[in-house]
Structure formats: C-alpha cells, structure tokens
Enzyme design. Sequence first.
Site, PDB file in Angstrom:
ATOM      1  N   THR A 106      -5.721   6.774  13.695  1.00 24.46           N
ATOM      2  CA  THR A 106      -4.665   5.679  13.370  1.00 24.46           C
ATOM      3  C   THR A 106      -3.407   6.015  14.024  1.00 24.46           C
ATOM      4  O   THR A 106      -3.249   7.081  14.645  1.00 24.46           O
ATOM      5  CB  THR A 106      -4.523   5.833  11.919  1.00 24.46           C
ATOM      6  OG1 THR A 106      -5.962   5.312  11.274  1.00 24.46           O
ATOM      7  CG2 THR A 106      -3.431   5.071  11.315  1.00 24.46           C
ATOM      8  N   VAL A 126     -10.011  -1.856   2.391  1.00 22.88           N
ATOM      9  CA  VAL A 126      -8.670  -1.445   2.791  1.00 22.88           C
ATOM     10  C   VAL A 126      -8.167  -0.145   2.871  1.00 22.88           C
ATOM     11  O   VAL A 126      -8.953   0.608   1.584  1.00 22.88           O
ATOM     12  CB  VAL A 126      -7.895  -2.471   1.993  1.00 22.88           C
ATOM     13  CG1 VAL A 126      -6.311  -1.920   2.101  1.00 22.88           C
ATOM     14  CG2 VAL A 126      -7.877  -3.847   2.004  1.00 22.88           C
ATOM     15  N   GLY A 127      -7.932   0.685   3.513  1.00 24.57           N
ATOM     16  CA  GLY A 127      -7.615   1.994   3.470  1.00 24.57           C
ATOM     17  C   GLY A 127      -6.095   2.513   3.245  1.00 24.57           C
ATOM     18  O   GLY A 127      -5.444   1.529   2.834  1.00 24.57           O
ATOM     19  N   ASP A 128      -6.019   3.427   3.451  1.00 23.37           N
ATOM     20  CA  ASP A 128      -4.487   4.230   3.129  1.00 23.37           C
ATOM     21  C   ASP A 128      -3.470   3.656   3.925  1.00 23.37           C
ATOM     22  O   ASP A 128      -2.118   3.598   3.420  1.00 23.37           O
ATOM     23  CB  ASP A 128      -4.628   5.726   3.145  1.00 23.37           C
ATOM     24  CG  ASP A 128      -4.844   5.981   4.735  1.00 23.37           C
ATOM     25  OD1 ASP A 128      -5.844   5.758   5.369  1.00 23.37           O
ATOM     26  OD2 ASP A 128      -3.771   6.481   5.386  1.00 23.37           O
ATOM     27  N   THR A 146      -2.837   9.768   8.834  1.00 26.40           N
ATOM     28  CA  THR A 146      -4.076   9.373   9.723  1.00 26.40           C
ATOM     29  C   THR A 146      -5.025  10.116   9.124  1.00 26.40           C
ATOM     30  O   THR A 146      -5.027  11.369   8.852  1.00 26.40           O
ATOM     31  CB  THR A 146      -3.761   9.630  11.212  1.00 26.40           C
ATOM     32  OG1 THR A 146      -4.880   9.846  11.953  1.00 26.40           O
ATOM     33  CG2 THR A 146      -3.184  10.958  11.452  1.00 26.40           C
ATOM     34  N   GLY A 147      -6.408   9.789   9.208  1.00 28.91           N
ATOM     35  CA  GLY A 147      -7.559  10.233   8.783  1.00 28.91           C
ATOM     36  C   GLY A 147      -8.412   9.817   7.758  1.00 28.91           C
ATOM     37  O   GLY A 147      -8.223   8.322   7.611  1.00 28.91           O
ATOM     38  N   GLY A 163      -9.232   7.782   4.982  1.00 29.49           N
ATOM     39  CA  GLY A 163      -8.446   6.919   4.017  1.00 29.49           C
ATOM     40  C   GLY A 163      -8.775   7.116   2.628  1.00 29.49           C
ATOM     41  O   GLY A 163      -7.825   7.062   1.918  1.00 29.49           O
TER      42      GLY A 163
END
Length: 289
Positions: free
Chosen positions: A158, A187-189, A209-210, A212
Amino acid sequence: MPTLIVHGGAGADPADGRDELRAGVRAAVTAGWRVLGDGGRAVDAVEAAVRALEDHPRFNAGRGAVLTAAGTVELDASIMEGDRLRCGAVGAVRGIANAVTLARRVMDDGRHVLLVGDGALQFARAAGMPECDPTSLVTERQRLRWLDRERTAGAAGTVGAVALDRHGTMAAATSTGGIAGKLPGRVGDSALIGSGTYADSTLGGVSCTGDGEAIIRVVLARCALDYLKEADDATYAAQVAVDLLVDEGQGHGGLILLDWRGRTGYAHSTPLMPVGVMSPALPEPRVEF
Ligand code: GLY
C-alpha cells in the site's frame, strides 16, 4: 520544521525491481516536498505524494493495484488533516485513478467521512472528477499475478504519506488496491480512519500498510499515536505498534509515523518497506529500505 515521510508498502523483497521502487518513492517525496518546501499545506503535500505513487505502475495503488478475485481493480483511500480532525475516505471504488483525491473531495465536502462503491463513484461524478476506463488501471504485472493467484493471493503493499507543515498542521494519507484476490466489495484498513490513517496535530500522524484485516482488528494508526503519547519516541512507538499488529492482530505489515516536532519513525514486520523522508535538514530526499 516541515517534514515529509512516505512509504511504498510493506511486503516481500522483490527479486528484482528494487531500483524502481527506490526511484518511485524518491519521486513521490519530491512531489510532496514541492508543495511542503514552498510553504504549502501538509494536506496538499500528502495528497501530491500519494498521487505520485498511485500513478506509478509498480505500487499497489491506482494504476498497478492488485486485482480482486473477479479480476477487477477496487481502490481504498483515506486522508486526514490533524488540526480539527477533518477526514475523508473512499472504499471499493472503480474507475477513478487517484482515489486519494476522491478521499480529499469527501473531506473537503464535509458531509460524510466514508463513501464506498457506486455511491463514491456518483460523488466523484458530481464533484467533476475525471473517470477512467477501469481496465486502464490493470497492469500486465498484476494481470499475470492474478492468473497465478493460487500462489500470490493475500500479498499486500500500500502507499502512504505523513507531513507536518510550517504552521504545525499534521496530515496523513493512504491509498491501496487492497489485498490480491480479495472478494469484490471488501474494504480494508486504508479506507478506515483510525486503522490505516490518522493525524492529530497535537500528537502526530500515521499511515499503515499490510494485512488490512489485522490492522483493523487493532486500530493500528490511532494505537501508534497512543504509544507515541506515552513514550514521546517516534521510532519506539512505531515498533511497539507493529509488535501489536503481529501479536494481537495476527498479521504483518508496517507503518510510518511523524510526531508534532517533526521526528520520524517507522517499523515493519515484513522483509521490505521502502520509506522516503525529506526535511530542510536534508540536502535531498533520503530513501531507505
Ligand atoms: N493494507 C491494505 C489492505 O489490506 O487493504
């Protein structure tokens, strides 16, 4: 002192292409610093830096984003300005090349914090944002990866930026295609204020990043600032937050952090996370792996 820190995503160490990642992060720092170094606002600097990474085909955001299980690109992004905790975010957006700018429009509009899917696209149209053919965001690299998805599903990466401007305002932004092979609609973080992005001008700013789902479980960005408040040490706070991600969140990733004095910190549990920094104390952008 104005300061900018940028990341190009936590992930595996690519066998090749390190120079391309380094150059991409350097170009993003340069784009953000063009704004910040001239006395511009932190929020404009992070948007400019993240847009540069979205436009670069090597990063998992904008053009070059990973593909969903259906072979499509769905983007998440968020942005926050830390004086009055103004923020905006979008999730699962298709056909918009610069999701961070759409998140910025949501923030500036002020009615809502998070818009997703078709609603976000309708908002983009009403705001006069340029649309693109969704397939134009699919790179050959990601198409091949999708074809090999049994082996590569789940890998993340990300982009994000955090800046402090000369007025003492903090801003942070994050943008991503999410995780490879995700279900459409996931939907992610990176779309969630507090998890993937946070900025509070009295404390600092964070972009994560990573994995989510793991980042969401531990509300990583806000947690990192709580650690910063306790310890007043940006590097320590970043490391303790990543430890939390691994131990409690059961996932991997990294984050960049900038405190209200302009001190930077970052940490990651993955083999690689390219980071770029610029401040008046540096002769040129410093890029570290
Ligand atoms: N951290 C990016 C994602 O999982 O969506």
